[in-house]
Design an enzyme around this catalytic site. Sequence first.
Site, short mmCIF file in Angstrom:
data_model
loop_
_atom_site.label_atom_id
_atom_site.label_comp_id
_atom_site.label_asym_id
_atom_site.label_seq_id
_atom_site.Cartn_x
_atom_site.Cartn_y
_atom_site.Cartn_z
CG HIS A 141 9.45 17.08 57.86
ND1 HIS A 141 8.76 18.46 57.86
CD2 HIS A 141 9.11 16.70 56.57
CE1 HIS A 141 8.31 18.79 56.68
NE2 HIS A 141 8.56 17.65 55.77
CD GLU A 162 11.54 17.05 52.77
OE1 GLU A 162 10.89 16.46 52.11
OE2 GLU A 162 11.05 17.22 54.05
P1 PGA Z 1 5.62 19.18 49.93
O1 PGA Z 1 6.27 18.92 51.30
O2 PGA Z 1 5.83 18.45 48.79
O3 PGA Z 1 4.14 19.59 50.16
O4 PGA Z 1 6.43 20.48 49.94
C1 PGA Z 1 7.50 17.73 51.44
C2 PGA Z 1 7.70 17.80 52.61
O5 PGA Z 1 7.73 18.50 53.56
O6 PGA Z 1 8.15 16.47 52.64
#
Ligand code: PGA
Length: 256
Positions: free
Chosen positions: A104, A174
């Site tokens: 992440h 992401e």
């Molecule tokens: P968010 O986070 O939906 O708050 O942007 C997503 C993530 O970091 O997995």
Amino acid sequence: MFRNLVIASNWKAGIDDYNLALQWLKDVNIFLKDKEDLLRGKIRIPVALPYCFLGVLNCEFFRELSLLEVFSQNVSHVGKGAYTGEVTVKMLKTLGVRGAIVGHSERRHIFGEDDELINKKISILLENDMDVIFCVGEKLEERNSGRTQEVLYNQISKGLKGVNNFDRLIVAYEPVWAIGTGVPMGIRDLQEAESFIREVFKREYKLENLCLLYGGSVNKDFIKDIRGNTGMNGVLVGSASWTADGFIKIIENFIF
Ligand code: PGA
């Protein structure tokens, strides 16, 4: 109606009260139990809890758990031994945890995890038959300088070095600049990133059916866009999933 769908909730440190955590799990569980016949075998709903809440797996109501799968948000790269403060794969596994999020951006950029460490975590999870949600994504300056594909390729190839069984792998794309901002990325940019990542997996790993999620400010409206305009298998949701109602709305908008 369905493809291989995954709607995952990442609590981060956003639910920091054990009683609220239990309530969230009970509420989402009630909703899912009601829809069980429709959804079983078609959708996976992982929820990534902080380590200290993973003991909920021993709670009575969890025995009747419908579709929620408990994941961890992290795991140690080391095994049994003198490693103060570490939480090993075996500790998670013997508790009944299904898998963990690895790579992440908050772990990469706030806590300094590099590709080599991420690779060790992925390997140890897969060797122990645990599921992996492997996050990749570029920073804003990398996107602005035209390096998105290079960054994604590097993160994927270094993170998966030596890995040859992908059955338990889920990839979450992401973009760092879209996380926690309230503004998801544009659908056209997402389509482009999706086709690049799928292409990499086909070419490098002969994997045709990668389970690929989008994460970054997912909300109940954007979810419909993703469903209608991309081939993504689902989403990894952070803050919009920190209330049971918010998460239920996202599930509803994606599947109904
Ligand atoms: P968010 O986070 O939906 O708050 O942007 C997503 C993530 O970091 O997995």
